[in-house]
Every structure is written in structure tokens, then in C-alpha cells.
Design a protein around this motif. Structure first.
Motif, mmCIF file in Angstrom:
data_model
loop_
_atom_site.group_PDB
_atom_site.id
_atom_site.type_symbol
_atom_site.label_atom_id
_atom_site.label_comp_id
_atom_site.label_asym_id
_atom_site.label_seq_id
_atom_site.Cartn_x
_atom_site.Cartn_y
_atom_site.Cartn_z
ATOM 1 N N UNK A 102 -9.080 -6.262 -7.990
ATOM 2 C CA UNK A 102 -8.905 -5.404 -9.306
ATOM 3 C C UNK A 102 -9.524 -4.106 -9.228
ATOM 4 N N UNK A 103 -10.066 -3.726 -8.155
ATOM 5 C CA UNK A 103 -10.619 -2.397 -7.983
ATOM 6 C C UNK A 103 -9.272 -1.449 -7.751
ATOM 7 N N UNK A 104 -8.352 -1.886 -7.244
ATOM 8 C CA UNK A 104 -7.168 -1.489 -6.739
ATOM 9 C C UNK A 104 -5.933 -1.662 -7.647
ATOM 10 N N UNK A 105 -6.090 -2.730 -8.392
ATOM 11 C CA UNK A 105 -4.810 -3.286 -9.152
ATOM 12 C C UNK A 105 -4.896 -2.771 -10.675
ATOM 13 N N UNK A 106 -6.155 -2.349 -10.926
ATOM 14 C CA UNK A 106 -6.623 -2.151 -12.398
ATOM 15 C C UNK A 106 -6.400 -3.319 -13.379
ATOM 16 N N UNK A 107 -5.522 -3.286 -14.457
ATOM 17 C CA UNK A 107 -5.218 -4.384 -15.231
ATOM 18 C C UNK A 107 -4.213 -5.139 -14.839
ATOM 19 N N UNK A 108 -3.567 -4.837 -13.742
ATOM 20 C CA UNK A 108 -2.231 -5.624 -13.237
ATOM 21 C C UNK A 108 -2.524 -6.572 -12.418
ATOM 22 N N UNK A 109 -1.717 -7.586 -12.230
ATOM 23 C CA UNK A 109 -1.894 -8.444 -11.144
ATOM 24 C C UNK A 109 -1.036 -8.099 -9.870
ATOM 25 N N UNK A 110 -0.991 -6.764 -9.627
ATOM 26 C CA UNK A 110 -0.413 -6.444 -8.308
ATOM 27 C C UNK A 110 -1.121 -5.089 -7.931
ATOM 28 N N UNK A 111 -1.317 -4.860 -6.709
ATOM 29 C CA UNK A 111 -1.833 -3.438 -6.415
ATOM 30 C C UNK A 111 -0.353 -2.656 -5.928
ATOM 31 N N UNK A 112 -0.222 -1.784 -6.573
ATOM 32 C CA UNK A 112 0.940 -0.784 -6.381
ATOM 33 C C UNK A 112 0.723 0.329 -5.653
ATOM 34 N N UNK A 113 1.725 1.207 -5.791
ATOM 35 C CA UNK A 113 1.481 2.219 -4.631
ATOM 36 C C UNK A 113 0.361 3.153 -4.828
#
Length: 248
Positions: A102-113
Motif C-alpha cells: 500500500x506504500x505504492x498502491x495508495x488506497x487502491x488494490x493495485x499498483x499502477x504506473x
């Protein structure tokens, strides 16, 4: 499509594969030497002559006894506590891995670009580096430039990585997978499916696999290429283009 551009790409793939075959990234790991000590014994007569009468030990005062016990207890506790903390840091933690995601995904359940760009920066690898393709293969990522929560947890668990530092220490292992012919073939085939959502669809999967076989069996100077062999037209055109380029 622009044929010359794609044929030039095939030439690069062919050259890269032969370069990888020449790399030798393994090294012998020696075992540490073990030193052994020796005990020196004395003769029976000497030992008898040197025997001293036993001395009566002084019983420690009650205060001294309690202090000694407390000191031993504190020392043992500190040793146990430091070992426990070290073990917890080294052991894989699903909770820590989730927080890392979640450090890279933020509030989503996927790490985007955007998260992927920061992720690559943190581990010290360029996004286009081949080790990122190997990592995506280990995570079984389905879309280029994206890591889902499920892919992250499953892949990082198999790698036993739950922090940036642990993954950095695993990069050499990921690169070494390319030196194994079986893994290289699996990663190469995975690369086609991984990139198939791209708008540039130049060759099909059979042609993609033929390029790998071509790179494995044909010399860099193409001296052993059989024009009457069962190669696809794409590779016949590549060989013709490459020979014309060498002559010009």
C-alpha cells in the motif's frame, strides 16, 4: 508496419541471446575452514604432585547472591530479546508485505504506473530493465505496468520479500534465472503474453517462439542458416535484410 524497424529488433534479440550465453555469473563458493583445538594432558605423577587441598568456598552474602542472580537474569533477557527482534525482522511477515504494497498502491488494490515508477526508483532499477520482466513473471502479473494485491502477496511470499531492502538483495537471484535455459524459455514465452495488450501486434506467438529457436541454433554471422529450412517467412526476410545490411 515498418519492416526494417522490426527486422532490426530481431537482430538485437539474436545478439542479446548470444551475449547472455557467454556470460558466466556463477562462482564457486568455498566453505570456511574450521580450526580445531587440542587439549594438553599431564602425566599421572606430575598431576599427583600438583594436587592442592581443596579450599572452602566463601558463601556469598545474601545481597551479593541476589545481585549476581539479577545480573545473570538481565544478561540472559537482553540476549533473548535481541535474538527475538532479529528473528522477527528476518522472518517473512504477511502484514509487513501488505503494508509495503500500500506504500505504492495508495488506497487502491493495485499498483499502477505512478506507484510502479516509485517502486522501481526505491529498488534502484529502471522500469525497462529486464529484471522487472523476471519479477513480473515471478508475480505472474497479467497486465504490464500493474501489480494487483493478489499478485503481489503471492509472488512476494514465494520470494520471501516483505521490504524494499529484501527485494534489493533478491535482484541478483532474479537476474540469474535468465542463465538457466528452462527458465529463460518460460520467461521469454511469458513476455509475449505479458505484452500482448500492446497496440503494436507485429508477430504472433508461433513466430515469437520461432525467434527464440532461431537465436539458440543460428550463429551470429548466420552462416548455418538454411534458406530451405522450415523457418517462417518472417525469419527468411530477416536473414535477407541482415545480409544485405552487412554487404552495404
Amino acid at each position: 508496419f515498418q519492416l526494417n524497424s522490426h527486422l532490426s529488433t530481431l537482430a538485437n534479440i539474436h545478439k542479446i541471446y548470444h551475449t547472455l550465453n557467454k556470460l558466466n555469473l556463477t562462482e564457486d563458493v568455498g566453505q570456511d575452514d574450521h580450526q580445531t583445538g587440542s587439549l594438553r594432558s599431564c602425566g599421572s605423577s606430575d598431576c599427583v604432585n600438583k594436587v592442592m587441598p581443596p579450599r572452602k568456598k566463601r558463601r556469598p552474602a545474601s545481597g551479593d547472591d541476589l545481585s549476581a542472580k539479577k545480573s545473570r537474569h538481565d544478561s540472559m533477557y537482553r540476549k533473548y530479546d535481541s535474538t527475538r527482534i532479529k528473528t522477527e525482522e528476518e522472518a517473512f511477515s504477511s502484514k509487513r508485505c501488505l503494508e509495503w504494497f500500500y506504500e505504492y498502491a495508495g488506497t487502491d488494490d493495485v499498483v499502477g504506473p505512478e506507484g510502479m515508477e516509485k517502486f522501481c526508483e526505491d529498488i534502484g532499477v529502471e522500469p525497462e530493465n529486464v529484471v522487472m520482466l523476471v519479477l513480473a513473471w515471478k508475480l505472474d502479473a497479467q497486465n504490464m505496468g500493474y501489480f494487483t494485491l493478489q499478485e503481489w502477496l503471492k509472488g512476494m511470499t514465494s520470494l520471501q520479500c516483505d521490504t524494499t531492502e529484501k527485494l534489493r538483495n533478491t535482484l541478483d537471484y532474479l537476474r540469474s534465472l535468465l542463465n538457466d535455459s528452462t527458465n529463460f524459455k518460460l520467461i521469454y514465452r511469458y513476455a509475449f503474453d505479458f505484452a500482448r495488450q500492446s497496440k503494436y501486434k507485429v508477430i504472433n506467438k508461433d513466430q515469437w517462439c520461432n525467434v527464440l529457436e532461431f537465436s539458440r541454433t543460428i550463429n551470429l554471422d548466420l552462416s548455418n542458416y538454411d534458406e530451405d529450412g522450415a523457418w517462417p517467412v518472417l525469419l527468411d526476410e530477416f536473414v535477407e535484410w541482415y545480409k544485405d545490411k552487412q554487404m552495404s
